[in-house]
Motif scaffolding. Structure first.
Motif, PDB file in Angstrom:
ATOM      1  N   VAL A 143      -4.696 -78.590 100.250  1.00 26.18           N
ATOM      2  CA  VAL A 143      -4.513 -78.699 101.665  1.00 26.18           C
ATOM      3  C   VAL A 143      -3.437 -77.801 102.165  1.00 26.18           C
ATOM      4  N   GLY A 144      -2.655 -77.287 101.536  1.00 24.90           N
ATOM      5  CA  GLY A 144      -1.490 -76.333 102.008  1.00 24.90           C
ATOM      6  C   GLY A 144      -0.590 -76.917 102.792  1.00 24.90           C
ATOM      7  N   ARG A 145      -0.223 -78.198 102.911  1.00 24.95           N
ATOM      8  CA  ARG A 145       0.821 -78.825 103.840  1.00 24.95           C
ATOM      9  C   ARG A 145       1.857 -79.757 102.948  1.00 24.95           C
ATOM     10  N   SER A 146       3.150 -79.533 103.550  1.00 25.18           N
ATOM     11  CA  SER A 146       4.120 -80.458 102.903  1.00 25.18           C
ATOM     12  C   SER A 146       4.086 -81.868 103.403  1.00 25.18           C
ATOM     13  N   SER A 147       3.445 -82.158 104.458  1.00 25.09           N
ATOM     14  CA  SER A 147       3.367 -83.379 105.210  1.00 25.09           C
ATOM     15  C   SER A 147       2.205 -83.441 105.886  1.00 25.09           C
TER      16      SER A 147
ATOM     17  N   SER B 140       7.910 -91.815 107.697  1.00 28.15           N
ATOM     18  CA  SER B 140       8.106 -92.642 108.953  1.00 28.15           C
ATOM     19  C   SER B 140       6.624 -93.479 109.303  1.00 28.15           C
ATOM     20  N   VAL B 141       7.119 -94.514 109.985  1.00 30.18           N
ATOM     21  CA  VAL B 141       5.629 -95.478 110.197  1.00 30.18           C
ATOM     22  C   VAL B 141       6.156 -96.077 111.694  1.00 30.18           C
TER      23      VAL B 141
ATOM     24  N   ALA C 121       2.103 -97.666 100.307  1.00 30.05           N
ATOM     25  CA  ALA C 121       2.923 -96.704  99.824  1.00 30.05           C
ATOM     26  C   ALA C 121       3.230 -96.905  98.584  1.00 30.05           C
ATOM     27  N   PRO C 122       3.278 -96.055  97.795  1.00 31.76           N
ATOM     28  CA  PRO C 122       3.164 -94.608  97.927  1.00 31.76           C
ATOM     29  C   PRO C 122       1.868 -94.174  97.774  1.00 31.76           C
ATOM     30  N   PHE C 123       1.361 -93.166  98.483  1.00 30.98           N
ATOM     31  CA  PHE C 123       0.159 -92.712  98.488  1.00 30.98           C
ATOM     32  C   PHE C 123       0.001 -91.683  97.542  1.00 30.98           C
ATOM     33  N   PRO C 124      -1.100 -91.221  96.995  1.00 32.72           N
ATOM     34  CA  PRO C 124      -1.223 -90.115  96.247  1.00 32.72           C
ATOM     35  C   PRO C 124      -0.801 -88.961  96.899  1.00 32.72           C
ATOM     36  N   PRO C 125      -0.051 -87.890  95.958  1.00 35.96           N
ATOM     37  CA  PRO C 125       0.269 -86.953  96.404  1.00 35.96           C
ATOM     38  C   PRO C 125      -0.583 -85.919  97.134  1.00 35.96           C
ATOM     39  N   ILE C 126      -0.293 -85.102  98.301  1.00 37.53           N
ATOM     40  CA  ILE C 126      -1.052 -84.247  98.981  1.00 37.53           C
ATOM     41  C   ILE C 126      -1.718 -83.128  98.034  1.00 37.53           C
ATOM     42  N   PRO C 127      -2.872 -82.989  97.986  1.00 43.45           N
ATOM     43  CA  PRO C 127      -3.253 -81.710  97.141  1.00 43.45           C
ATOM     44  C   PRO C 127      -2.990 -80.598  97.630  1.00 43.45           C
TER      45      PRO C 127
ATOM     46  N   ARG D  66       1.026 -95.257 113.334  1.00 42.33           N
ATOM     47  CA  ARG D  66       1.020 -93.511 113.010  1.00 42.33           C
ATOM     48  C   ARG D  66       2.173 -93.399 112.044  1.00 42.33           C
ATOM     49  N   PHE D  67       1.895 -92.855 110.780  1.00 46.97           N
ATOM     50  CA  PHE D  67       2.676 -92.512 109.871  1.00 46.97           C
ATOM     51  C   PHE D  67       2.685 -91.209 109.298  1.00 46.97           C
ATOM     52  N   THR D  68       3.629 -90.801 108.593  1.00 47.97           N
ATOM     53  CA  THR D  68       3.841 -89.353 108.019  1.00 47.97           C
ATOM     54  C   THR D  68       3.882 -89.408 106.532  1.00 47.97           C
ATOM     55  N   VAL D  69       3.068 -89.052 105.730  1.00 46.38           N
ATOM     56  CA  VAL D  69       3.184 -88.947 104.401  1.00 46.38           C
ATOM     57  C   VAL D  69       3.711 -87.694 103.898  1.00 46.38           C
ATOM     58  N   THR D  70       4.591 -87.528 103.011  1.00 45.15           N
ATOM     59  CA  THR D  70       5.265 -86.547 102.343  1.00 45.15           C
ATOM     60  C   THR D  70       4.451 -85.710 101.135  1.00 45.15           C
ATOM     61  N   ALA D  71       4.740 -84.627 100.745  1.00 45.39           N
ATOM     62  CA  ALA D  71       3.901 -84.073  99.820  1.00 45.39           C
ATOM     63  C   ALA D  71       3.856 -84.732  98.569  1.00 45.39           C
TER      64      ALA D  71
END
Length: 122
Positions: free
Chosen positions: A106-110, A73-74, A97-103, A62-67
């Motif tokens: 999607v309308g989310r900051s993470s 977190s992982v 990581a890093p992953f591509p930025p969230i588009p 389980r991990f969280t990707v930021t904007a």
């Protein structure tokens, strides 16, 4: 292959930090989730110790990707039953990581992902 697996009705990922936009947000989220999982697959390494011992299993991370695409977190969500594989799964996220930025669509900051990573002896 690994897939993002969560309880979100729109497909593979759930996130926090804002509402998804109705105009293409679900498609953008699905596409982005696929890109994240593909990146994990490319970063996966089967540990030599596990290979020698012919260990196999699925560890769920389980991990969280930021904007901006960083990982905030992982953690291990479910063990494979083998510490060496569990560690390799967590390392896979860090390596990817890093992953591509969230588009923006999607309308989310993470976004938080829960992804099973399967390891099998070759």
């Amino acid at each position: 292959p690994a897939r993002a697996a969560t309880s979100a009705p729109s497909g593979g990922a759930r996130g926090t930090g804002g509402q998804r936009q109705a105009d293409g947000g679900a498609a953008a989220m699905s596409n982005y989730s696929g890109r994240v999982v593909a990146r994990l697959q490319r970063a996966k390494r089967y540990p030599s110790q596990a290979q020698r011992e012919r260990l196999g299993g699925t560890a769920t991370v389980r991990f969280t990707v930021t904007a901006g695409g960083g990982v905030s977190s992982v953690s291990l969500a479910r063990s494979s039953g083998h510490g060496v594989l569990d560690g390799a799964a967590v390392d896979t996220v860090r390596r990817a990581a890093p992953f591509p930025p969230i588009p923006a669509a999607v309308g989310r900051s993470s976004m938080t992902f829960t992804v099973p990573i399967r390891f099998a002896p070759r």
